[in-house]
Scaffold this motif. Structure first.
Motif, PDB file in Angstrom:
ATOM      1  N   GLY A  10     -23.419   4.188   3.599  1.00  0.00           N
ATOM      2  CA  GLY A  10     -23.278   4.178   2.154  1.00  0.00           C
ATOM      3  C   GLY A  10     -21.922   4.622   1.637  1.00  0.00           C
ATOM      4  O   GLY A  10     -21.565   4.309   0.500  1.00  0.00           O
ATOM      5  N   ARG A  11     -21.156   5.346   2.444  1.00  0.00           N
ATOM      6  CA  ARG A  11     -19.855   5.817   1.955  1.00  0.00           C
ATOM      7  C   ARG A  11     -18.700   5.450   2.879  1.00  0.00           C
ATOM      8  O   ARG A  11     -17.568   5.857   2.640  1.00  0.00           O
ATOM      9  N   HIS A  12     -18.975   4.698   3.925  1.00  0.00           N
ATOM     10  CA  HIS A  12     -17.933   4.321   4.889  1.00  0.00           C
ATOM     11  C   HIS A  12     -18.094   2.857   5.252  1.00  0.00           C
ATOM     12  O   HIS A  12     -19.202   2.396   5.537  1.00  0.00           O
ATOM     13  N   ARG A  13     -16.971   2.125   5.220  1.00  0.00           N
ATOM     14  CA  ARG A  13     -17.021   0.721   5.601  1.00  0.00           C
ATOM     15  C   ARG A  13     -15.705   0.312   6.239  1.00  0.00           C
ATOM     16  O   ARG A  13     -14.642   0.848   5.900  1.00  0.00           O
ATOM     17  N   ILE A  14     -15.777  -0.630   7.173  1.00  0.00           N
ATOM     18  CA  ILE A  14     -14.602  -1.251   7.766  1.00  0.00           C
ATOM     19  C   ILE A  14     -14.499  -2.656   7.197  1.00  0.00           C
ATOM     20  O   ILE A  14     -15.455  -3.432   7.251  1.00  0.00           O
ATOM     21  N   VAL A  15     -13.343  -2.984   6.641  1.00  0.00           N
ATOM     22  CA  VAL A  15     -13.125  -4.278   6.008  1.00  0.00           C
ATOM     23  C   VAL A  15     -12.171  -5.092   6.868  1.00  0.00           C
ATOM     24  O   VAL A  15     -11.058  -4.630   7.177  1.00  0.00           O
ATOM     25  N   HIS A  16     -12.596  -6.277   7.252  1.00  0.00           N
ATOM     26  CA  HIS A  16     -11.734  -7.190   8.017  1.00  0.00           C
ATOM     27  C   HIS A  16     -10.864  -7.954   7.013  1.00  0.00           C
ATOM     28  O   HIS A  16     -11.330  -8.891   6.352  1.00  0.00           O
ATOM     29  N   ALA A  17      -9.607  -7.536   6.883  1.00  0.00           N
ATOM     30  CA  ALA A  17      -8.735  -8.144   5.878  1.00  0.00           C
ATOM     31  C   ALA A  17      -7.285  -7.804   6.176  1.00  0.00           C
ATOM     32  O   ALA A  17      -6.980  -6.841   6.900  1.00  0.00           O
ATOM     33  N   ASP A  18      -6.393  -8.588   5.613  1.00  0.00           N
ATOM     34  CA  ASP A  18      -4.970  -8.273   5.568  1.00  0.00           C
ATOM     35  C   ASP A  18      -4.780  -7.258   4.444  1.00  0.00           C
ATOM     36  O   ASP A  18      -5.154  -7.516   3.296  1.00  0.00           O
ATOM     37  N   ALA A  19      -4.197  -6.109   4.752  1.00  0.00           N
ATOM     38  CA  ALA A  19      -4.059  -5.053   3.745  1.00  0.00           C
ATOM     39  C   ALA A  19      -3.232  -5.521   2.553  1.00  0.00           C
ATOM     40  O   ALA A  19      -3.495  -5.118   1.412  1.00  0.00           O
ATOM     41  N   CYS A  20      -2.237  -6.367   2.792  1.00  0.00           N
ATOM     42  CA  CYS A  20      -1.423  -6.870   1.679  1.00  0.00           C
ATOM     43  C   CYS A  20      -2.296  -7.646   0.700  1.00  0.00           C
ATOM     44  O   CYS A  20      -2.168  -7.487  -0.525  1.00  0.00           O
ATOM     45  N   ASP A  21      -3.193  -8.478   1.221  1.00  0.00           N
ATOM     46  CA  ASP A  21      -4.099  -9.235   0.356  1.00  0.00           C
ATOM     47  C   ASP A  21      -5.109  -8.320  -0.316  1.00  0.00           C
ATOM     48  O   ASP A  21      -5.446  -8.501  -1.499  1.00  0.00           O
ATOM     49  N   TRP A  22      -5.614  -7.330   0.431  1.00  0.00           N
ATOM     50  CA  TRP A  22      -6.641  -6.448  -0.124  1.00  0.00           C
ATOM     51  C   TRP A  22      -6.103  -5.679  -1.327  1.00  0.00           C
ATOM     52  O   TRP A  22      -6.763  -5.612  -2.366  1.00  0.00           O
ATOM     53  N   PHE A  23      -4.921  -5.118  -1.197  1.00  0.00           N
ATOM     54  CA  PHE A  23      -4.360  -4.363  -2.319  1.00  0.00           C
ATOM     55  C   PHE A  23      -3.980  -5.270  -3.485  1.00  0.00           C
ATOM     56  O   PHE A  23      -3.994  -4.838  -4.640  1.00  0.00           O
ATOM     57  N   ALA A  24      -3.657  -6.517  -3.197  1.00  0.00           N
ATOM     58  CA  ALA A  24      -3.335  -7.451  -4.280  1.00  0.00           C
ATOM     59  C   ALA A  24      -4.567  -7.817  -5.092  1.00  0.00           C
ATOM     60  O   ALA A  24      -4.466  -8.091  -6.292  1.00  0.00           O
ATOM     61  N   ASP A  25      -5.741  -7.801  -4.441  1.00  0.00           N
ATOM     62  CA  ASP A  25      -6.964  -8.269  -5.093  1.00  0.00           C
ATOM     63  C   ASP A  25      -7.882  -7.161  -5.589  1.00  0.00           C
ATOM     64  O   ASP A  25      -8.691  -7.384  -6.491  1.00  0.00           O
ATOM     65  N   THR A  26      -7.796  -5.967  -5.015  1.00  0.00           N
ATOM     66  CA  THR A  26      -8.790  -4.942  -5.295  1.00  0.00           C
ATOM     67  C   THR A  26      -8.689  -4.376  -6.706  1.00  0.00           C
ATOM     68  O   THR A  26      -7.598  -4.352  -7.305  1.00  0.00           O
ATOM     69  N   ARG A  27      -9.824  -3.947  -7.206  1.00  0.00           N
ATOM     70  CA  ARG A  27      -9.864  -3.184  -8.453  1.00  0.00           C
ATOM     71  C   ARG A  27     -10.279  -1.740  -8.193  1.00  0.00           C
ATOM     72  O   ARG A  27     -10.560  -0.990  -9.130  1.00  0.00           O
ATOM     73  N   GLU A  28     -10.325  -1.374  -6.925  1.00  0.00           N
ATOM     74  CA  GLU A  28     -10.670   0.003  -6.546  1.00  0.00           C
ATOM     75  C   GLU A  28      -9.609   0.970  -7.066  1.00  0.00           C
ATOM     76  O   GLU A  28      -8.435   0.618  -7.215  1.00  0.00           O
ATOM     77  N   ARG A  29     -10.028   2.216  -7.300  1.00  0.00           N
ATOM     78  CA  ARG A  29      -9.099   3.297  -7.603  1.00  0.00           C
ATOM     79  C   ARG A  29      -9.344   4.383  -6.572  1.00  0.00           C
ATOM     80  O   ARG A  29     -10.481   4.800  -6.356  1.00  0.00           O
ATOM     81  N   VAL A  30      -8.277   4.816  -5.919  1.00  0.00           N
ATOM     82  CA  VAL A  30      -8.421   5.707  -4.767  1.00  0.00           C
ATOM     83  C   VAL A  30      -7.529   6.926  -4.935  1.00  0.00           C
ATOM     84  O   VAL A  30      -6.571   6.933  -5.716  1.00  0.00           O
ATOM     85  N   ASP A  31      -7.851   7.960  -4.167  1.00  0.00           N
ATOM     86  CA  ASP A  31      -7.097   9.213  -4.224  1.00  0.00           C
ATOM     87  C   ASP A  31      -5.972   9.260  -3.204  1.00  0.00           C
ATOM     88  O   ASP A  31      -4.974   9.952  -3.409  1.00  0.00           O
ATOM     89  N   ALA A  32      -6.153   8.560  -2.087  1.00  0.00           N
ATOM     90  CA  ALA A  32      -5.126   8.588  -1.044  1.00  0.00           C
ATOM     91  C   ALA A  32      -5.220   7.318  -0.219  1.00  0.00           C
ATOM     92  O   ALA A  32      -6.306   6.780   0.001  1.00  0.00           O
TER      93      ALA A  32
END
Length: 272
Positions: free
Chosen positions: A120-142
């Motif tokens: 529920g609080r941990h996941r592994i995402v199969h993705a290119d990080a450059c694409d993930w940050f370009a598309d995400t709407r997440e807000r993170v602390d670190a």
């Protein structure tokens, strides 16, 4: 074991015989290591204590907790043998953890390194990080950036836009912690690119004996940190997590003061 993945248990291990560009697991007595060819060790795990951080640079990256003691969401770029993912999952039970990994072969190795399954609080995402940050709407602390391929640091990580997107993803008090293992000339370029995205708010350290550099980039670090208050927090973190946070804090302070002095000298140098 998945196709294209090699498990070697013989000792002594002849690293020069490892296939280049393919993940290899080496069991060497009490330790399990992940390699991409003979020159690129990706991760190391103590088989009796699989959550412990073995490599010095991974320990130092967790100094992020000095600045964000109770992160709600951490994004880790680069799974490797799961060292940072496992440590955060065990030691930060109230924190969401998203790990981004581009190589499906590495993700397939997660059980071999005791990486916990998604929950529920941990996941592994199969993705290119450059694409993930370009598309995400997440807000993170670190964001913990530790993405390497068989040829070294991932190529997309030299793009200034990548760091702009990371900064946009961070909450106001958030930070990026980047592991950079490159030559000194290339290091200067990475520091410049990251510094431009983060308004020059960096603290960079060389990690001995690993030879890595760990760069802390802050979305908002407008004034000198309260080192005295942070010293008390460092002692609490050391007791809680079993890492030498007081030493990390002293090192960060020295690096901050060194960089501040160098920047001041540059500001008063006459134009030629």
């Amino acid at each position: 074991m998945s196709a294209g993945i090699h498990l070697l248990t013989a000792r002594p291990v002849e690293l020069e015989h490892l296939p280049v560009g393919e993940p290899s697991i080496i069991d060497d007595g009490p330790y399990r290591r992940l390699y991409f060819g003979p020159l690129h060790i990706q991760s190391e795990m103590d088989r009796d204590d699989p959550v412990a951080l073995q490599l010095k640079y991974t320990q130092r990256m967790m100094a992020l907790l000095l600045f964000v003691p109770k992160p709600k969401h951490i994004v880790i770029v680069g799974l490797g043998g799961g060292s940072l993912t496992k440590f955060c999952h065990r030691q930060l039970p109230k924190t969401r953890i998203t790990t981004i990994e581009i190589d499906a072969r590495v993700i397939a190795l997660a059980p071999q390194f005791a990486v916990p399954p998604d929950d529920g609080r941990h996941r592994i995402v199969h993705a290119d990080a450059c694409d993930w940050f370009a598309d995400t709407r997440e807000r993170v602390d670190a964001v913990l950036l530790d993405g390497y391929t068989d040829t070294g640091i991932a190529s997309g990580f030299g793009d200034p836009a990548f760091y702009d997107r990371i900064r946009e993803t961070l909450r106001p008090e958030g930070l990026l912690v980047a592991n950079i293992l490159v030559t000194n000339d290339v290091l200067r370029r990475y520091k410049r690119v990251i510094g431009e995205a983060f308004d020059g708010q960096l603290i960079a350290q060389k990690i001995v004996p690993d030879g890595n550099h760990v760069v802390f980039a802050f979305k908002a670090l407008r004034a000198e940190p309260d080192w005295q208050a942070m010293a008390a927090e460092a002692r609490r973190l050391a007791s809680r997590h079993g890492l030498d946070f007081p030493a990390y804090l002293r090192s960060l302070r020295r690096a901050y003061e060194r960089d501040s002095a160098e920047n001041a000298e540059d500001a008063v140098m006459p134009l030629l």
